[in-house]
Design a protein around this motif. Structure first.
Motif, PDB file in Angstrom:
ATOM      1  N   GLY A 122       0.866  -1.299   0.158  1.00  0.00           N
ATOM      2  CA  GLY A 122      -0.014  -0.191   0.002  1.00  0.00           C
ATOM      3  C   GLY A 122       0.819   1.313   0.251  1.00  0.00           C
ATOM      4  O   GLY A 122       0.424   2.573   0.120  1.00  0.00           O
ATOM      5  N   ARG A 123       2.143   1.248  -0.342  1.00  0.00           N
ATOM      6  CA  ARG A 123       3.130   2.310  -0.367  1.00  0.00           C
ATOM      7  C   ARG A 123       3.177   3.067  -1.580  1.00  0.00           C
ATOM      8  O   ARG A 123       3.534   4.033  -1.787  1.00  0.00           O
ATOM      9  CB  ARG A 123       4.250   1.805   0.168  1.00  0.00           C
ATOM     10  N   CYS A 124       3.037   2.128  -2.840  1.00  0.00           N
ATOM     11  CA  CYS A 124       3.649   2.592  -4.084  1.00  0.00           C
ATOM     12  C   CYS A 124       2.562   2.660  -4.855  1.00  0.00           C
ATOM     13  O   CYS A 124       1.717   1.818  -5.172  1.00  0.00           O
ATOM     14  CB  CYS A 124       4.618   1.797  -4.672  1.00  0.00           C
ATOM     15  N   GLY A 125       1.974   3.941  -5.390  1.00  0.00           N
ATOM     16  CA  GLY A 125       0.791   4.333  -6.419  1.00  0.00           C
ATOM     17  C   GLY A 125       0.867   3.007  -7.353  1.00  0.00           C
ATOM     18  O   GLY A 125      -0.541   2.505  -7.548  1.00  0.00           O
ATOM     19  N   PRO A 126       1.712   2.756  -8.019  1.00  0.00           N
ATOM     20  CA  PRO A 126       1.568   2.167  -9.356  1.00  0.00           C
ATOM     21  C   PRO A 126       1.022   0.405  -8.843  1.00  0.00           C
ATOM     22  O   PRO A 126       0.346  -0.302  -9.551  1.00  0.00           O
ATOM     23  CB  PRO A 126       2.685   1.941 -10.040  1.00  0.00           C
ATOM     24  N   CYS A 127       1.425   0.257  -7.839  1.00  0.00           N
ATOM     25  CA  CYS A 127       1.111  -1.135  -7.239  1.00  0.00           C
ATOM     26  C   CYS A 127       0.078  -1.165  -6.376  1.00  0.00           C
ATOM     27  O   CYS A 127      -0.939  -2.000  -6.939  1.00  0.00           O
ATOM     28  CB  CYS A 127       2.367  -1.472  -6.002  1.00  0.00           C
ATOM     29  N   PHE A 128      -0.445  -0.332  -5.350  1.00  0.00           N
ATOM     30  CA  PHE A 128      -1.653  -0.515  -5.039  1.00  0.00           C
ATOM     31  C   PHE A 128      -2.798  -0.080  -5.787  1.00  0.00           C
ATOM     32  O   PHE A 128      -4.048  -0.510  -5.493  1.00  0.00           O
ATOM     33  CB  PHE A 128      -1.727   0.293  -3.428  1.00  0.00           C
ATOM     34  N   HIS A 129      -2.539   0.722  -6.883  1.00  0.00           N
ATOM     35  CA  HIS A 129      -3.737   0.997  -7.834  1.00  0.00           C
ATOM     36  C   HIS A 129      -3.576   0.005  -8.774  1.00  0.00           C
ATOM     37  O   HIS A 129      -4.778  -0.565  -9.313  1.00  0.00           O
ATOM     38  CB  HIS A 129      -3.421   2.472  -8.421  1.00  0.00           C
ATOM     39  N   GLY A 130      -2.453  -0.343  -9.344  1.00  0.00           N
ATOM     40  CA  GLY A 130      -2.214  -1.265 -10.521  1.00  0.00           C
ATOM     41  C   GLY A 130      -2.494  -2.623 -10.298  1.00  0.00           C
ATOM     42  O   GLY A 130      -3.076  -3.144 -11.225  1.00  0.00           O
ATOM     43  N   LEU A 131      -2.273  -3.161  -9.300  1.00  0.00           N
ATOM     44  CA  LEU A 131      -2.813  -4.658  -9.029  1.00  0.00           C
ATOM     45  C   LEU A 131      -3.967  -5.141  -8.887  1.00  0.00           C
ATOM     46  O   LEU A 131      -4.355  -5.918  -9.620  1.00  0.00           O
ATOM     47  CB  LEU A 131      -1.668  -5.166  -7.979  1.00  0.00           C
ATOM     48  N   PRO A 132      -4.760  -4.164  -8.154  1.00  0.00           N
ATOM     49  CA  PRO A 132      -6.290  -4.509  -8.059  1.00  0.00           C
ATOM     50  C   PRO A 132      -6.901  -4.453  -9.544  1.00  0.00           C
ATOM     51  O   PRO A 132      -7.680  -4.958  -9.900  1.00  0.00           O
ATOM     52  CB  PRO A 132      -6.752  -3.845  -7.133  1.00  0.00           C
ATOM     53  N   ALA A 133      -6.492  -3.046 -10.279  1.00  0.00           N
ATOM     54  CA  ALA A 133      -7.075  -3.186 -11.729  1.00  0.00           C
ATOM     55  C   ALA A 133      -6.287  -4.403 -12.449  1.00  0.00           C
ATOM     56  O   ALA A 133      -7.441  -4.707 -13.521  1.00  0.00           O
ATOM     57  CB  ALA A 133      -6.381  -1.798 -12.345  1.00  0.00           C
ATOM     58  N   LEU A 134      -5.561  -4.731 -12.283  1.00  0.00           N
ATOM     59  CA  LEU A 134      -4.913  -5.733 -13.137  1.00  0.00           C
ATOM     60  C   LEU A 134      -5.792  -7.274 -12.795  1.00  0.00           C
ATOM     61  O   LEU A 134      -6.154  -7.706 -13.682  1.00  0.00           O
ATOM     62  CB  LEU A 134      -3.489  -6.135 -12.693  1.00  0.00           C
ATOM     63  N   ALA A 135      -6.017  -7.424 -11.439  1.00  0.00           N
ATOM     64  CA  ALA A 135      -6.716  -8.694 -11.230  1.00  0.00           C
ATOM     65  C   ALA A 135      -8.088  -8.502 -11.765  1.00  0.00           C
ATOM     66  O   ALA A 135      -8.816  -9.309 -12.493  1.00  0.00           O
ATOM     67  CB  ALA A 135      -6.679  -8.668  -9.627  1.00  0.00           C
ATOM     68  N   ASP A 136      -8.876  -7.184 -11.667  1.00  0.00           N
ATOM     69  CA  ASP A 136     -10.078  -7.258 -12.266  1.00  0.00           C
ATOM     70  C   ASP A 136     -10.160  -7.438 -13.992  1.00  0.00           C
ATOM     71  O   ASP A 136     -10.872  -7.817 -14.226  1.00  0.00           O
ATOM     72  CB  ASP A 136     -10.683  -5.699 -11.998  1.00  0.00           C
ATOM     73  N   ALA A 137      -9.117  -6.610 -14.413  1.00  0.00           N
ATOM     74  CA  ALA A 137      -9.070  -6.756 -15.821  1.00  0.00           C
ATOM     75  C   ALA A 137      -8.759  -8.517 -16.229  1.00  0.00           C
ATOM     76  O   ALA A 137      -9.356  -8.893 -17.311  1.00  0.00           O
ATOM     77  CB  ALA A 137      -7.924  -5.858 -16.383  1.00  0.00           C
ATOM     78  N   PHE A 138      -8.116  -8.824 -15.460  1.00  0.00           N
ATOM     79  CA  PHE A 138      -7.859 -10.464 -15.655  1.00  0.00           C
ATOM     80  C   PHE A 138      -8.841 -11.189 -15.565  1.00  0.00           C
ATOM     81  O   PHE A 138      -9.331 -12.220 -16.366  1.00  0.00           O
ATOM     82  CB  PHE A 138      -6.548 -11.032 -14.892  1.00  0.00           C
ATOM     83  N   GLY A 139      -9.759 -10.999 -14.553  1.00  0.00           N
ATOM     84  CA  GLY A 139     -11.187 -11.485 -14.256  1.00  0.00           C
ATOM     85  C   GLY A 139     -11.953 -11.650 -15.412  1.00  0.00           C
ATOM     86  O   GLY A 139     -13.016 -12.222 -15.738  1.00  0.00           O
ATOM     87  N   ARG A 140     -11.908 -10.268 -16.133  1.00  0.00           N
ATOM     88  CA  ARG A 140     -13.017 -10.017 -17.137  1.00  0.00           C
ATOM     89  C   ARG A 140     -12.526 -10.995 -18.403  1.00  0.00           C
ATOM     90  O   ARG A 140     -13.271 -11.481 -18.983  1.00  0.00           O
ATOM     91  CB  ARG A 140     -12.862  -8.675 -17.723  1.00  0.00           C
ATOM     92  N   ALA A 141     -11.315 -11.049 -18.766  1.00  0.00           N
ATOM     93  CA  ALA A 141     -10.593 -11.830 -19.754  1.00  0.00           C
ATOM     94  C   ALA A 141     -10.917 -13.248 -19.517  1.00  0.00           C
ATOM     95  O   ALA A 141     -11.346 -13.855 -20.445  1.00  0.00           O
ATOM     96  CB  ALA A 141      -9.199 -11.423 -19.793  1.00  0.00           C
ATOM     97  N   VAL A 142     -10.800 -13.652 -18.102  1.00  0.00           N
ATOM     98  CA  VAL A 142     -11.068 -15.184 -17.895  1.00  0.00           C
ATOM     99  C   VAL A 142     -12.657 -15.242 -18.282  1.00  0.00           C
ATOM    100  O   VAL A 142     -12.966 -16.490 -18.765  1.00  0.00           O
ATOM    101  CB  VAL A 142     -10.864 -15.459 -16.353  1.00  0.00           C
ATOM    102  N   ARG A 143     -13.488 -14.280 -17.976  1.00  0.00           N
ATOM    103  CA  ARG A 143     -14.777 -14.711 -18.478  1.00  0.00           C
ATOM    104  C   ARG A 143     -15.200 -14.396 -19.646  1.00  0.00           C
ATOM    105  O   ARG A 143     -16.330 -13.951 -20.061  1.00  0.00           O
ATOM    106  CB  ARG A 143     -15.557 -13.943 -17.405  1.00  0.00           C
ATOM    107  N   GLY A 144     -14.228 -14.400 -20.724  1.00  0.00           N
ATOM    108  CA  GLY A 144     -14.375 -14.340 -22.095  1.00  0.00           C
ATOM    109  C   GLY A 144     -14.114 -12.826 -22.617  1.00  0.00           C
ATOM    110  O   GLY A 144     -14.616 -12.665 -23.999  1.00  0.00           O
TER     111      GLY A 144
END
Lengths: 403, 69
Positions: free
Chosen positions: A315-337
């Motif tokens: 939770g200290r570095c912006g690109p990490c604490f913003h980027g990783l949840p966004a990555l997980a969400d986007a990956f979840g959408r890709a997984v669902r087609g």
């Protein structure tokens, strides 16, 4: 949960917990200068076992070379990865090898104190080490315990040096290597527990180290199975069929833990357990091996891991604490087609931007899943999953309907 | 090859955005407001811009280091 420890040919030989037995096996602990110790380590090419695989001799020379009033030796037993248990197994089976390695290094660096960093999740390891220490006569050496915070990033090098320096156990930006400026800006030799054990065996029994002459020594591996984490030890050069069952080798394998890369089914068959695997795009890292559980969708499994990693950001570095949840969400959408474009976009945005390697490792996992499971992604876009038989798992029920 | 490299102390950066304000040709912002820094070695006019950005940051989160490769 305690790991399932398989007796091994070298570090994991049973009976090493008692100092008397250990000394009978290995003899007394000599005192070496930093140069002597570095030379021995360089000759055998011993690499760190914490994940980065850095040559120990180089680290030692760097820590010894600067004039310093005080130097630090830190043994990292924190093992923050959920799928890793090799350091725990080592402390249970051969604590004196770990402590010998640390004592040798401390003497070589003229450090009077060794920091032992133990994990929050396995409190019994601290007790086992204290018990072993009570047997030892190490003169002029103090041993100090630090307990890592719960969580994935607590075992990261800079987080560990912060903890030892009395600050919060979180990663910080490193402007210089730890060996040059680590704990409180002083030369610090921080290594994984297994690394210290391997170094100890090199010094105590150089003629008996098993393994090929080109790559002496063994590797401790943590293999995830339905009944728990199995810790096995094999000599370098061993075929992977000695580590994994035929069935496991025929499934996708995540090598290197949650920051590792996926290997397609059968990829490990032509390879041996060796640092040279890196040249084939399959680095051993800290020896964490996760065969995909039977009947599991590899994309769903990856999505679960990405969700976990996003939640484990310091939770200290912006690109990490913003980027990783966004990555997980986007990956979840890709997984669902859905499309993978957003995932690829975020991978490029996040990579290399953070104080530690948590964002890099996470995007490495996501990128490898997209590459290795391209066929599965295509199947999901057509509304079916080839990895599971019968009804679709809950995470895929909406297959075909993009979010 | 010489030149200097712009590096961030990420835990210190709070996405205030002043680096981008003073040197938009050099530094852009990601979707969350954090700087996207040039990765190549800087010299000449670009180095001057980088110096401006380093001085503008209220969190002192930017540093210029010698690029050793």
């Amino acid at each position: 949960m305690r790991p399932i420890i398989h007796p091994g040919p070298w570090l994991l030989r049973p009976g090493g917990q008692v100092l008397a037995t250990h000394r009978l096996r290995f003899g007394p602990l000599p005192t070496l200068s930093a140069d002597e110790l570095a030379d021995r380590c360089a000759a055998s090419g011993v690499l760190g076992r914490g994940g980065a695989g850095f040559p120990f001799a180089t680290k030692l020379r760097a820590a010894a070379s600067r004039r310093a009033v005080r130097r630090h030796v830190v043994v990292n037993v924190a093992e923050g990865e959920p799928a890793s248990a090799k350091d725990a197994a080592l402390v249970e089976t051969a604590p004196h090898l770990v402590l010998d390695g640390a004592a040798l290094t401390a003497a070589a660096l003229r450090a009077r104190e060794v920091a032992l960093v133990v994990p929050h999740e396995r409190p019994w390891l601290g007790e086992l080490l204290r018990h072993a220490l009570a047997e030892r006569p190490d003169r002029g050496l103090r041993w100090r315990f630090h307990t890592a915070a719960p969580g994935f990033v607590s075992g990261e090098s800079s987080a560990v040096t912060e903890l030892v320096a009395g600050r919060p156990n979180l990663p910080v930006t490193s402007w210089a290597p730890t060996a040059v400026a680590g704990v409180a800006g002083r030369p610090t030799l921080l290594s994984n527990a297994e690394t210290f054990a391997q170094v100890a065996t090199l010094v105590l029994a150089p003629d008996r180290v098993p393994g090929p002459a080109t790559e002496p020594g063994t590797r401790l591996l943590s293999v995830t199975r339905p009944d728990g984490i199995h810790v096995v030890e094999v000599t370098h050069g061993s075929p992977w069929t000695e580590v994994l069952t035929e069935e496991e080798v025929d499934r996708p394998v995540l090598l290197g833990g949650f920051h590792g890369t996926w290997l397609a089914p059968g990829s490990l068959l032509p390879l041996t357990v060796s640092a040279s695997m890196r040249e084939h795009g399959a680095a051993l890292g800290a020896g964490i091996v996760i065969p995909l559980a039977a009947g599991t969708c590899p994309l769903l499994r990856t999505a679960e891991i990405l969700d976990y990693l996003a939640a484990q950001s310091a939770g200290r570095c912006g690109p990490c604490f913003h980027g990783l949840p966004a990555l997980a969400d986007a990956f979840g959408r890709a997984v669902r087609g859905g499309s993978t474009a957003e995932v690829e976009n975020i991978v490029h945005l996040v990579r290399g931007r953070g104080a530690c390697s948590h964002p890099d490792g996470t995007v490495r996992l996501a990128a490898s899943a997209l590459a290795v499971f391209a066929d599965d992604l295509a199947a999901h876009r057509s509304g079916h999953c080839s990895a599971v038989s019968g009804s679709l798992p809950a995470g895929l029920r909406a297959l075909g309907a993009t979010a | 090859m010489s030149g200097r490299e712009l590096r961030a102390d990420w835990p210190a950066c709070q996405a205030r955005g002043l680096c981008h304000e003073v040197a938009p040709e050099l530094i852009t912002l990601d979707p969350w407001g954090y700087p996207l820094l040039p990765t190549e070695a800087l010299d000449g006019a670009r180095l001057d811009l980088a110096q401006d950005a380093v001085h503008a940051c209220p969190r002192r989160a930017l540093r210029l280091l010698d690029k050793t490769q």
